[in-house]
Design a protein around this motif. Structure first.
Motif, PDB file in Angstrom:
ATOM      1  N   GLY A  19     115.862   3.588  -0.618  1.00  0.00           N
ATOM      2  CA  GLY A  19     114.543   3.060  -0.954  1.00  0.00           C
ATOM      3  C   GLY A  19     114.079   3.599  -2.298  1.00  0.00           C
ATOM      4  O   GLY A  19     114.276   4.777  -2.591  1.00  0.00           O
ATOM      5  N   MET A  20     113.534   2.737  -3.117  1.00  0.00           N
ATOM      6  CA  MET A  20     113.033   3.167  -4.433  1.00  0.00           C
ATOM      7  C   MET A  20     111.724   2.463  -4.749  1.00  0.00           C
ATOM      8  O   MET A  20     111.666   1.227  -4.772  1.00  0.00           O
ATOM      9  CB  MET A  20     114.077   2.864  -5.519  1.00  0.00           C
ATOM     10  CG  MET A  20     115.274   3.784  -5.483  1.00  0.00           C
ATOM     11  SD  MET A  20     116.442   3.422  -6.806  1.00  0.00           S
ATOM     12  CE  MET A  20     117.286   1.986  -6.130  1.00  0.00           C
ATOM     13  N   HIS A  21     110.700   3.281  -5.010  1.00  0.00           N
ATOM     14  CA  HIS A  21     109.374   2.771  -5.306  1.00  0.00           C
ATOM     15  C   HIS A  21     109.422   1.826  -6.513  1.00  0.00           C
ATOM     16  O   HIS A  21     109.983   2.173  -7.554  1.00  0.00           O
ATOM     17  CB  HIS A  21     108.480   3.987  -5.600  1.00  0.00           C
ATOM     18  CG  HIS A  21     107.012   3.701  -5.495  1.00  0.00           C
ATOM     19  ND1 HIS A  21     106.489   2.841  -4.554  1.00  0.00           N
ATOM     20  CD2 HIS A  21     105.967   4.170  -6.223  1.00  0.00           C
ATOM     21  CE1 HIS A  21     105.166   2.806  -4.707  1.00  0.00           C
ATOM     22  NE2 HIS A  21     104.823   3.590  -5.706  1.00  0.00           N
ATOM     23  N   ASN A  70     112.707   1.160   3.957  1.00  0.00           N
ATOM     24  CA  ASN A  70     112.427   2.599   3.784  1.00  0.00           C
ATOM     25  C   ASN A  70     110.973   2.872   4.143  1.00  0.00           C
ATOM     26  O   ASN A  70     110.058   2.171   3.703  1.00  0.00           O
ATOM     27  CB  ASN A  70     112.688   3.000   2.324  1.00  0.00           C
ATOM     28  CG  ASN A  70     112.161   4.394   1.984  1.00  0.00           C
ATOM     29  OD1 ASN A  70     110.962   4.594   1.822  1.00  0.00           O
ATOM     30  ND2 ASN A  70     113.042   5.355   1.877  1.00  0.00           N
ATOM     31  N   THR A  72     108.561   6.099   3.754  1.00  0.00           N
ATOM     32  CA  THR A  72     108.437   7.458   3.226  1.00  0.00           C
ATOM     33  C   THR A  72     107.166   8.076   3.779  1.00  0.00           C
ATOM     34  O   THR A  72     106.079   7.506   3.625  1.00  0.00           O
ATOM     35  CB  THR A  72     108.411   7.416   1.682  1.00  0.00           C
ATOM     36  OG1 THR A  72     109.604   6.764   1.234  1.00  0.00           O
ATOM     37  CG2 THR A  72     108.356   8.811   1.098  1.00  0.00           C
ATOM     38  N   ALA A 100     112.056   9.044   5.174  1.00  0.00           N
ATOM     39  CA  ALA A 100     112.166  10.105   4.168  1.00  0.00           C
ATOM     40  C   ALA A 100     110.842  10.839   4.097  1.00  0.00           C
ATOM     41  O   ALA A 100     109.828  10.368   4.624  1.00  0.00           O
ATOM     42  CB  ALA A 100     112.506   9.505   2.812  1.00  0.00           C
ATOM     43  N   LYS A 121     116.483  10.774   5.556  1.00  0.00           N
ATOM     44  CA  LYS A 121     116.974  11.438   4.344  1.00  0.00           C
ATOM     45  C   LYS A 121     116.547  12.900   4.361  1.00  0.00           C
ATOM     46  O   LYS A 121     115.373  13.212   4.532  1.00  0.00           O
ATOM     47  CB  LYS A 121     116.419  10.718   3.126  1.00  0.00           C
ATOM     48  CG  LYS A 121     117.122  11.108   1.869  1.00  0.00           C
ATOM     49  CD  LYS A 121     117.134  10.001   0.851  1.00  0.00           C
ATOM     50  CE  LYS A 121     115.780   9.360   0.666  1.00  0.00           C
ATOM     51  NZ  LYS A 121     115.829   8.173  -0.137  1.00  0.00           N
ATOM     52  N   GLY A 147     118.024  11.807  -7.724  1.00  0.00           N
ATOM     53  CA  GLY A 147     116.778  11.313  -8.279  1.00  0.00           C
ATOM     54  C   GLY A 147     115.723  11.350  -7.193  1.00  0.00           C
ATOM     55  O   GLY A 147     116.030  11.132  -6.033  1.00  0.00           O
ATOM     56  N   GLY A 177     123.673  11.803  -6.908  1.00  0.00           N
ATOM     57  CA  GLY A 177     124.825  11.978  -7.796  1.00  0.00           C
ATOM     58  C   GLY A 177     125.951  10.997  -7.546  1.00  0.00           C
ATOM     59  O   GLY A 177     127.032  11.145  -8.111  1.00  0.00           O
ATOM     60  N   GLY A 198     120.821   5.616  -5.466  1.00  0.00           N
ATOM     61  CA  GLY A 198     119.515   5.187  -5.938  1.00  0.00           C
ATOM     62  C   GLY A 198     119.617   4.759  -7.391  1.00  0.00           C
ATOM     63  O   GLY A 198     119.778   3.577  -7.705  1.00  0.00           O
ATOM     64  N   THR A 199     119.594   5.752  -8.276  1.00  0.00           N
ATOM     65  CA  THR A 199     119.553   5.493  -9.724  1.00  0.00           C
ATOM     66  C   THR A 199     120.589   4.445 -10.164  1.00  0.00           C
ATOM     67  O   THR A 199     120.270   3.549 -10.945  1.00  0.00           O
ATOM     68  CB  THR A 199     119.802   6.823 -10.479  1.00  0.00           C
ATOM     69  OG1 THR A 199     118.851   7.792 -10.008  1.00  0.00           O
ATOM     70  CG2 THR A 199     119.618   6.643 -11.968  1.00  0.00           C
ATOM     71  N   SER A 286     111.219   8.903 -10.960  1.00  0.00           N
ATOM     72  CA  SER A 286     112.432   9.501 -10.407  1.00  0.00           C
ATOM     73  C   SER A 286     113.696   8.982 -11.075  1.00  0.00           C
ATOM     74  O   SER A 286     113.834   7.770 -11.311  1.00  0.00           O
ATOM     75  CB  SER A 286     112.536   9.178  -8.919  1.00  0.00           C
ATOM     76  OG  SER A 286     111.463   9.738  -8.212  1.00  0.00           O
TER      77      SER A 286
END
Ligand code: FMN
Length: 336
Positions: A19-21, A70, A72, A100, A121, A147, A177, A198-199, A286
């Protein structure tokens, strides 16, 4: 490739998109799921449970494969209406939730009764064991490289993953990573049953973010992330920019007396300015150290297919080659 994670979630490849905002919208989640991984919509980027329901329906229109949401759990006094978000997830027929932040314990009965699989997570072995104890189906073990929020223990994945493998009974994925086939094979070697990225997924054609963000990721190196909010015990790994430099200056001045209000301008409301407007100096967002391994912007399917093909080559050729003593081999490089 079959692992405990592909079997648990009914997916083709053991690759999850965390999940990424302001990144984990339906477009990206559907692209990852269509490519055979597990795409994840970021629940709280949707400002209300009604909007999350719509985003789930949009994703359902774009893929018939499994995808997740996700949730959080933020350290905040005015908590979002989590039960209503969970109702939207349940009614949308979503069968996987990535949790998370704080422990999802109080929400586990509501998730489990709906037949939802939970992957929590965690940045430590003790939190992973707690997740297992409260009934989580899997854990996403998030190393110090990651991240976002790496926690306060600062244990990188070379140590954290084998430690998790020694203690956990439920399957886990390596998070933080992870960028390519080498990450996946290394994660599997250390006991994980897959990986969470993520990244890396932000630098893909389908990630619905401003082109400046993708350009910044391609240009940055592994030296360009910074840790912020350490004094608040809310550490976040972010990409260095002008706003982050200001933030770090304030942190240096205030030391242990730092309060969240002191850095409000550098952390609040930054995501839409970065992800939507492409204002890359806006402040803290992030980003993992893995940014040093990102050199292109492929489609999600190109990325996932490349990872799986190269992972097979590493396992079948490079690794078995060592056992067979075939010949001295060059270092495993990512193939562009
Ligand atoms: C831009 C960005 C936003 C993120 N937002 C969230 C979030 O809202 N909730 C969450 O659980 N994790 C969030 N994460 C963490 C990712 O889900 C994932 O755990 C992390 O990126 C893994 O490390 P990596 O970036 O090295 O792959 C975010 C990460 C990034 C890069």
């Amino acid at each position: 490739m079959k692992t405990a994670i592909t079997e648990l979630f009914g997916i083709q490849h053991p690759i999850i998109q965390g999940g990424m905002h302001y990144v984990g919208f339906a477009e990206l989640a559907a692209a990852v799921s269509n490519a055979g991984g597990l795409g994840i919509i970021t629940g709280l980027t949707q400002k209300t449970p009604e909007l999350l329901a719509k985003e789930i329906a949009r994703c359902r229109d774009m893929t018939d494969k499994p995808f997740g949401v996700n949730l959080t759990f933020l350290p905040t006094f005015s908590a979002p209406p989590y039960p209503e978000y969970i109702a939207a997830i349940r009614e949308g027929g979503v069968k996987v939730v990535e949790t998370a932040g704080r422990s999802p314990e109080q929400y586990m009965p509501a998730l489990k009764v709906a037949g939802i699989k939970v992957i929590h997570k965690c940045t430590s072995v003790r939190h992973s064991l707690k997740a297992e104890k409260i009934g989580c189906d899997a854990v996403s073990v998030d190393g110090f490289e990651c991240g976002g929020h790496p926690g306060e223990d600062d244990i990188p994945n070379m140590i954290l993953l084998p430690r998790a493998a020694d203690e956990l009974k439920v399957p886990f994925v390596a998070s933080g990573g992870m960028a390519d086939a080498r990450s996946l094979v290394a994660a599997l070697a250390m006991g994980a049953a897959g990986m969470n990225m993520g990244t890396r997924f932000i630098a893909t054609k389908e990630a619905p973010v401003h082109p400046n963000v993708k350009k910044a990721l391609v240009e940055a190196t592994e030296l360009d992330t910074r840790l912020v909010m350490r004094a608040l015990r809310n550490t976040e790994r972010v990409l260095k920019n002008k706003g982050v430099d200001e933030l770090l200056e304030i942190e240096r001045e205030k030391g242990a007396a730092l309060k969240i209000e002191d850095i409000h301008d550098q952390v609040a409301g930054v995501y839409p300015r970065i992800m939507v407007d492409g204002d890359m100096d806006a402040g803290a967002w992030s980003c993992g150290m893995v940014v040093g391994l990102i050199n292109d912007v492929p489609t999600v399917k190109e990325l996932v297919d490349r990872i799986m093909a190269e992972a097979e080559a590493i396992i079948r050729q490079r690794l078995t080659g060592f056992l067979d003593g075939v010949k001295l081999q060059k270092p495993a490089r990512a193939v562009a």
